[in-house]
Design an enzyme around this catalytic site. Structure first.
Site, PDB file in Angstrom:
ATOM      1  N   CYS A  25       2.561  10.527  -0.797  1.00  9.02           N
ATOM      2  CA  CYS A  25       3.553  10.071   0.148  1.00  9.02           C
ATOM      3  C   CYS A  25       3.221  10.904   1.528  1.00  9.02           C
ATOM      4  O   CYS A  25       4.007  10.427   2.552  1.00  9.02           O
ATOM      5  CB  CYS A  25       4.760   9.861  -0.397  1.00  9.02           C
ATOM      6  SG  CYS A  25       4.598   8.772  -1.531  1.00  9.02           S
TER       7      CYS A  25
ATOM      8  N   PHE B 169       6.309   1.496  -6.286  1.00  9.74           N
ATOM      9  CA  PHE B 169       5.329   1.537  -5.252  1.00  9.74           C
ATOM     10  C   PHE B 169       4.569   0.021  -4.952  1.00  9.74           C
ATOM     11  O   PHE B 169       4.656  -0.989  -5.641  1.00  9.74           O
ATOM     12  CB  PHE B 169       4.124   2.355  -6.068  1.00  9.74           C
ATOM     13  CG  PHE B 169       4.491   3.614  -6.035  1.00  9.74           C
ATOM     14  CD1 PHE B 169       4.520   4.481  -4.801  1.00  9.74           C
ATOM     15  CD2 PHE B 169       5.039   4.338  -7.128  1.00  9.74           C
ATOM     16  CE1 PHE B 169       4.848   5.917  -4.975  1.00  9.74           C
ATOM     17  CE2 PHE B 169       5.618   5.551  -7.361  1.00  9.74           C
ATOM     18  CZ  PHE B 169       5.186   6.452  -6.151  1.00  9.74           C
TER      19      PHE B 169
ATOM     20  N   HIS C 103      10.207   8.643   5.693  1.00 15.03           N
ATOM     21  CA  HIS C 103       9.595   8.088   4.685  1.00 15.03           C
ATOM     22  C   HIS C 103      10.398   7.579   3.604  1.00 15.03           C
ATOM     23  O   HIS C 103      11.156   8.506   2.870  1.00 15.03           O
ATOM     24  CB  HIS C 103       8.533   8.945   3.927  1.00 15.03           C
ATOM     25  CG  HIS C 103       7.812   8.517   2.580  1.00 15.03           C
ATOM     26  ND1 HIS C 103       7.060   7.294   2.740  1.00 15.03           N
ATOM     27  CD2 HIS C 103       7.606   9.091   1.373  1.00 15.03           C
ATOM     28  CE1 HIS C 103       6.620   7.208   1.504  1.00 15.03           C
ATOM     29  NE2 HIS C 103       7.258   8.219   0.645  1.00 15.03           N
TER      30      HIS C 103
ATOM     31  N   ASN D 155       7.510   1.387  -1.553  1.00 16.74           N
ATOM     32  CA  ASN D 155       6.919   2.758  -1.170  1.00 16.74           C
ATOM     33  C   ASN D 155       5.425   2.484  -1.196  1.00 16.74           C
ATOM     34  O   ASN D 155       4.734   2.597  -2.206  1.00 16.74           O
ATOM     35  CB  ASN D 155       7.347   3.779  -2.182  1.00 16.74           C
ATOM     36  CG  ASN D 155       6.824   5.343  -1.836  1.00 16.74           C
ATOM     37  OD1 ASN D 155       5.840   5.274  -1.096  1.00 16.74           O
ATOM     38  ND2 ASN D 155       7.334   6.205  -2.634  1.00 16.74           N
TER      39      ASN D 155
END
Ligand SMILES: CCCCCCCCCCCCCCCCCC(=O)SCCNC(=O)CCNC(=O)[C@H](O)C(C)(C)COP(=O)(O)OP(=O)(O)OC[C@H]1O[C@@H](n2cnc3c(N)ncnc32)[C@H](O)[C@@H]1OP(=O)(O)O
Length: 390
Positions: free
Chosen positions: A164, A215, A306, A339
């Site tokens: 990430c 994800f 993020h 994500n």
């Protein structure tokens, strides 16, 4: 005879690097978060794991996500049923599939960035590519260069398995390249496809259930350069890149890990990650802003964090006592896409510039942060120049 100092001075840019254009892309296939547990346990033929299904439902409910995209859809999975069993040797097949899909998705994002940039792809001098979804050389960066028709002298760098934090690191490298090479135009491309790590559920492997809950796949691209060409407003800076740092939280090597195995990509994300970040990001922020000689209150800044997970955003918001809406760009990207690992932070910048154009965020100065294995914290101080543009 020229001196080395003189050559160096002449080859450095005058101004700071800036993000000049942004593009993003996702695979066509998507799943709604409310339906995901039913979908996942059906396509992986694991309905007998009722306890794990309930857990995935709980994670999905608390994820702050509404929708996620994936290259590996039901049809592709049907053609590769062995992907469901993590003990089978599927790495070769996964890498073959990813080595075509990763650069193709990156190209879709990069084409949008290049169109916005308003200059030909052949003017790109450097390429920085970040992905965890690879395992081959030549890598996805070379394939992307070929798909876009970049010049043969383009200087390529690939970042692998940065997770990430990959997008943050790629932008920092782009800043250094642009400021140290007069006229350089750096294409940053991040492309993440989860098919390397898609497995069926297994008792005792809670990482799999967690990963299935948050994800998703996506690619993002940015063009970075200093001293924008302003004649005819060819290039329009969006965010000037003022200062960047990388920090590693000591003793946290085992908190986020990824490893290629014969069955695909194994990963682990500990439940301590949100708390560890909460305990460590303020120091990074103070160091970055002290260096600039400014000490604003946190709410005076814009925030491009993020969105590694809803809990991470909640912890950051709580720690810095941010007003409602300060993390709206990160929360929206999390909600719309999940994500997408290294690709995500450029999606957040893209959302931020839209918010600024609509007058929903008025701060001039801000911070971008990305987190990954290490635990690594990438911090970049940005100056927005896109408020009154549209
Ligand atoms: C269509 C899309 C298809 C996609 C397919 C995807 C395939 C997988 C692909 C994965 C590839 C990923 C590779 C990249 C890895 C690197 C990632 C990074 O760099 S950095 C990544 C940085 N991201 C993060 O660190 C994520 C931050 N975490 C969060 O945002 C939240 O914890 C939350 C949203 C997950 C849950 O909300 P919260 O308010 O905490 O709610 P609760 O407290 O009530 O917990 C609910 C349940 O969740 C459990 N659980 C929680 N965490 C974990 C875990 N780590 N582990 C396991 N379980 C976990 C917890 O135990 C509980 O279980 P139960 O008691 O109900 O049985």
């Amino acid at each position: 005879m020229a001196t080395v100092q003189k050559i160096r001075r002449e080859h450095r840019a005058d101004g700071p690097a800036a993000v000049l254009a942004i593009g993003t892309a996702n695979p066509e296939s998507f799943q709604l978060q409310d339906d995901y547990a039913d979908y996942y346990f059906r396509v992986t033929k694991s309905e007998h794991h009722a306890d794990l299904k309930d857990k995935l439902k709980r994670i999905c409910k608390k994820s702050g996500i509404e929708k996620r995209y994936a290259h590996l859809d039901e049809e592709l999975l049907g053609a590769h049923p062995d992907f469901i069993d993590r003990t089978l040797p599927t790495l070769d097949a996964r890498i073959e599939m990813a080595s075509a899909a990763v650069p193709a998705l990156a190209a879709s994002a990069a084409e949008k960035a290049i169109a916005e940039w308003n200059r030909p792809a052949s003017d790109i001098t450097h390429l920085v590519f970040s992905t965890y979804s690879g395992g081959k050389a030549p890598s996805a960066d070379l394939r992307l260069a070929s798909l876009l028709g970049l010049r043969p002298t383009v200087s390529r760098t690939i970042l692998s398995l940065n997770g990430c934090s990959g997008g943050g690191k790629a932008l920092q490298l782009a800043k250094e390249l642009a400021e140290n090479n007069r006229g350089a135009r750096v294409l940053v491309a991040c492309s993440e496809i989860t098919l390397l790590a898609f497995y069926g559920s297994l008792e005792g492997r809670l990482d799999t259930i967690f990963g299935q809950g948050i994800f998703g796949d996506g690619a993002s691209a940015a063009i970075v350069g200093a001293d924008p060409v302003v004649v005819g407003t060819i290039e329009r800076p969006l965010f000037e890149m003022a200062f960047a740092t990388q920090t590693t939280i000591p003793g946290t090597e085992d908190e986020i890990t990824m490893q290629l195995t014969k069955g695909g990509l194994d990963f682990h994300v500990s439940t301590r990650v949100p708390k560890l970040l909460k305990n460590n990001i303020e120091r990074c922020l103070i160091d970055a802003l002290e260096f600039l000689g400014v000490s604003p209150t946190w709410n005076d800044l814009f925030w491009a964090i993020h969105p590694g997970g809803r809990a991470i955003l909640d912890h950051v918001e709580d720690l810095l006592a941010l007003d409602d809406g300060k993390l709206a760009a990160s929360r929206r990207v999390l909600s719309e896409f999940g994500n997408m690992s290294g690709a995500t932070v450029i999606f957040v910048l893209d959302e931020m510039r839209r918010r600024m154009a609509r007058g929903e965020e008025v701060a001039e100065w801000g911070v971008m942060m990305a987190f990954g294995p290490g635990i690594t914290i990438e911090t970049m101080v940005l100056h927005a120049t896109c408020h009154h543009e549209n």
